[in-house]
Design a protein around this motif. Structure first.
Motif, short mmCIF file in Angstrom:
data_model
loop_
_atom_site.label_atom_id
_atom_site.label_comp_id
_atom_site.label_asym_id
_atom_site.label_seq_id
_atom_site.Cartn_x
_atom_site.Cartn_y
_atom_site.Cartn_z
N GLU A 123 -4.14 -0.42 -30.68
CA GLU A 123 -3.43 0.71 -30.05
C GLU A 123 -1.92 0.59 -30.21
OE1 GLU A 123 -4.72 -2.02 -26.59
OE2 GLU A 123 -5.51 -1.37 -28.52
N GLU B 90 -1.26 2.02 -33.67
CA GLU B 90 -1.48 3.46 -33.76
C GLU B 90 -0.56 4.26 -32.87
OE1 GLU B 90 -3.53 4.68 -35.95
OE2 GLU B 90 -4.32 2.72 -36.50
N ARG C 89 -6.42 -2.37 -38.10
CA ARG C 89 -6.70 -0.96 -37.78
C ARG C 89 -8.13 -0.56 -38.14
NH1 ARG C 89 -1.55 -0.16 -40.23
NH2 ARG C 89 0.00 0.49 -38.72
#
Length: 171
Positions: A64, A67, A112
């Motif tokens: 997270e 991102e 990711r």
């Protein structure tokens, strides 16, 4: 220590990796982890991941953070991810994201998109792998809620850690 930072400080540690933990052995031969470095402690409400990413080892950055934009879904589950990676590495005997990828961006891309390889341990109960896999899930909402819940799950499977005996003092 991580739970204390969460509850008392209202911050996240974000930099949980083998470099930030020392294991010492007590007088009874029981390994005792000590958190040495709080390197990237941050307020989750004012967190700008782009300013922190360079200071976190690429293999240990929570997805997270990679991102997210400022104010993203950061919380206690972000540190659960880091602790889960440490436990995974200890039990699997290898890093979750091997350093065979040399470029930090290649490692971050792997974090990711890829899940770590399954632990090939026949001596561990299946529910241990479930706890670890849940803690390193890509989606924070599917992880355990906080480090206290993570520790409770591990203690329920492995048992309580014996209290440390005080060192003998000589007058």
């Amino acid at each position: 220590a991580v739970h204390f930072v969460h509850v008392k400080g209202q911050h996240l540690v974000l930099n949980i990796s083998p470099d930030s933990v020392m294991i010492r052995t007590d007088v009874d031969g029981i390994p005792r982890p000590t958190l040495l470095d709080l390197g990237v402690v941050a307020d989750p409400n004012a967190l700008d991941p782009s300013s922190l990413i360079p200071f976190i080892p690429p293999s240990y950055v929570a997805p997270e953070l990679l991102e997210g934009a400022a104010g993203g879904p950061f919380g206690a589950q972000t540190d659960v991810y880091g602790l889960g990676l440490l436990i995974y590495e200890m039990l699997a005997g290898q890093p979750a994201y091997p350093f065979k990828l040399r470029d930090p961006e290649d490692i971050r891309a792997s974090v990711r998109r890829d899940m770590p390889p399954p632990m090939n341990r026949t001596d561990l109960a299946g529910d241990i792998a479930i706890i670890i896999n849940q803690s390193i899930d890509k989606a924070p909402a599917r992880r355990l809620t906080d480090v206290r819940a993570f520790a409770k799950e591990l203690r329920s499977r492995f048992g309580e850690v014996p209290a440390e005996r005080p060192k003998r003092r000589f007058p």
